[in-house]
Design an enzyme around this catalytic site. Structure first.
Site, PDB file in Angstrom:
ATOM      1  N   CYS A   1       7.122  32.278  54.812  1.00 59.31           N
ATOM      2  CA  CYS A   1       6.520  31.647  53.632  1.00 59.31           C
ATOM      3  C   CYS A   1       5.450  30.672  54.096  1.00 59.31           C
ATOM      4  CB  CYS A   1       7.614  30.909  52.862  1.00 59.31           C
ATOM      5  SG  CYS A   1       7.026  30.106  51.368  1.00 59.31           S
ATOM      6  N   LEU A   2       4.298  30.690  53.427  1.00 60.73           N
ATOM      7  CA  LEU A   2       3.217  29.779  53.825  1.00 60.73           C
ATOM      8  C   LEU A   2       3.629  28.315  53.702  1.00 60.73           C
ATOM      9  CD1 LEU A   2       0.046  31.492  52.271  1.00 60.73           C
ATOM     10  CD2 LEU A   2       0.868  31.612  54.632  1.00 60.73           C
TER      11      LEU A   2
ATOM     12  N   GLY B   1       1.061  36.760  49.652  1.00 64.79           N
ATOM     13  CA  GLY B   1       1.324  36.277  48.311  1.00 64.79           C
ATOM     14  C   GLY B   1       1.155  34.771  48.277  1.00 64.79           C
TER      15      GLY B   1
ATOM     16  N   HIS C   1       9.870  37.570  46.239  1.00 62.88           N
ATOM     17  CA  HIS C   1       9.687  36.300  46.962  1.00 62.88           C
ATOM     18  C   HIS C   1       8.777  35.365  46.161  1.00 62.88           C
ATOM     19  CE1 HIS C   1       8.960  33.868  50.767  1.00 62.88           C
ATOM     20  NE2 HIS C   1       7.983  33.463  49.966  1.00 62.88           N
ATOM     21  N   GLU C   2       7.650  35.906  45.670  1.00 62.31           N
ATOM     22  CA  GLU C   2       6.707  35.067  44.909  1.00 62.31           C
ATOM     23  C   GLU C   2       7.305  34.642  43.577  1.00 62.31           C
ATOM     24  OE1 GLU C   2       4.213  33.808  46.397  1.00 62.31           O
ATOM     25  OE2 GLU C   2       4.589  35.103  48.109  1.00 62.31           O
TER      26      GLU C   2
ATOM     27  N   HIS D   1       9.343  31.638  43.707  1.00 63.16           N
ATOM     28  CA  HIS D   1       8.589  30.369  43.731  1.00 63.16           C
ATOM     29  C   HIS D   1       8.400  29.788  42.330  1.00 63.16           C
ATOM     30  CE1 HIS D   1       7.495  29.603  47.860  1.00 63.16           C
ATOM     31  NE2 HIS D   1       7.036  30.822  48.039  1.00 63.16           N
TER      32      HIS D   1
ATOM     33  N   GLN E   1       2.923  26.459  45.126  1.00 65.78           N
ATOM     34  CA  GLN E   1       2.570  26.239  46.530  1.00 65.78           C
ATOM     35  C   GLN E   1       1.232  25.532  46.712  1.00 65.78           C
ATOM     36  OE1 GLN E   1       3.377  30.553  47.682  1.00 65.78           O
ATOM     37  NE2 GLN E   1       4.029  29.436  49.504  1.00 65.78           N
TER      38      GLN E   1
HETATM   39 ZN   LIG Z   1       6.722  31.730  49.847  1.00 61.34          ZN
END
Ligand SMILES: [Zn+2]
Length: 196
Positions: free
Chosen positions: A105-106, A45, A147-148, A151, A50
């Protein structure tokens, strides 16, 4: 085009993101670039904050999870085929008893922790053609979507950890903000000292 992923500590990750309209400039190209960025980093995701944009847009593609043997064959099949673009998403309902799943998480490389969330989510969103959908997800797909979604609300999974866990990873998070970390995808670090 692969975009740099914004690291922990950047204020853009803390903003409540704004809705967008069809007229958002170069939206198709942005979505393509985000897809490429997510796949390049082997993510499941990626949310617009991000990559530095505080707008209500995120992508989910759970295909990389499909090979994971912790999931049943049926789940693997589902994961392989779940690709969505969520615009102006709104979670309408979350249901069930919270369960733990090890999240990463990226924007927070090298940190993985168990996070508790409810298993079932109802979400309303627009797709890339601005058609409105309301869908219900459960299990791992719900998890990625939650999770996304966090963000675009300015929330990170590390916010959901116990105060003890938060204390334990504090140093690691500080290093990530400074760019003191090895990552194999492009990143932008808020506190990295500029080289002269
Ligand atoms: Zn994340």
């Amino acid at each position: 085009m692969i975009l740099p992923v914004v690291a922990y500590g950047d204020p853009v990750l803390r903003k409540k993101a704004e809705p967008i309209t069809k007229d958002y400039p170069n939206l198709d190209a942005l979505i393509e670039n985000m897809k490429e960025t997510m796949h390049g980093a082997l993510g499941v995701g990626l949310a617009a904050p991000q990559i530095g944009l505080p707008i209500r847009l995120f992508l989910v593609d759970t295909e990389p999870f499909a090979e994971d043997e912790v999931f049943t064959e049926e789940e693997q099949e589902q994961l392989k085929n779940f690709q969505r673009i969520f615009i102006n998403a709104e979670i309408l309902e979350e249901e069930g008893d919270e369960w733990a799943f090890n999240e990463g998480c990226l924007s927070i490389p090298d940190v993985r922790e168990d996070v508790f969330r409810q298993p079932k989510v109802t979400i309303k969103y627009q797709d890339e053609n601005f058609k409105t959908h309301t869908e219900v997800y459960d299990g791992i797909i719900a998890r990625v979507v939650q999770h996304e979604y966090d963000h675009i609300e300015g929330i990170l999974f590390t916010d959901k950890l116990s105060s003890l866990k938060k204390r334990l990873i504090k140093g690691k998070l500080a290093n990530i903000s400074k760019g003191k970390i090895q990552v194999d995808y492009r990143m932008r670090f808020p506190l990295m000292k500029k080289k002269r």
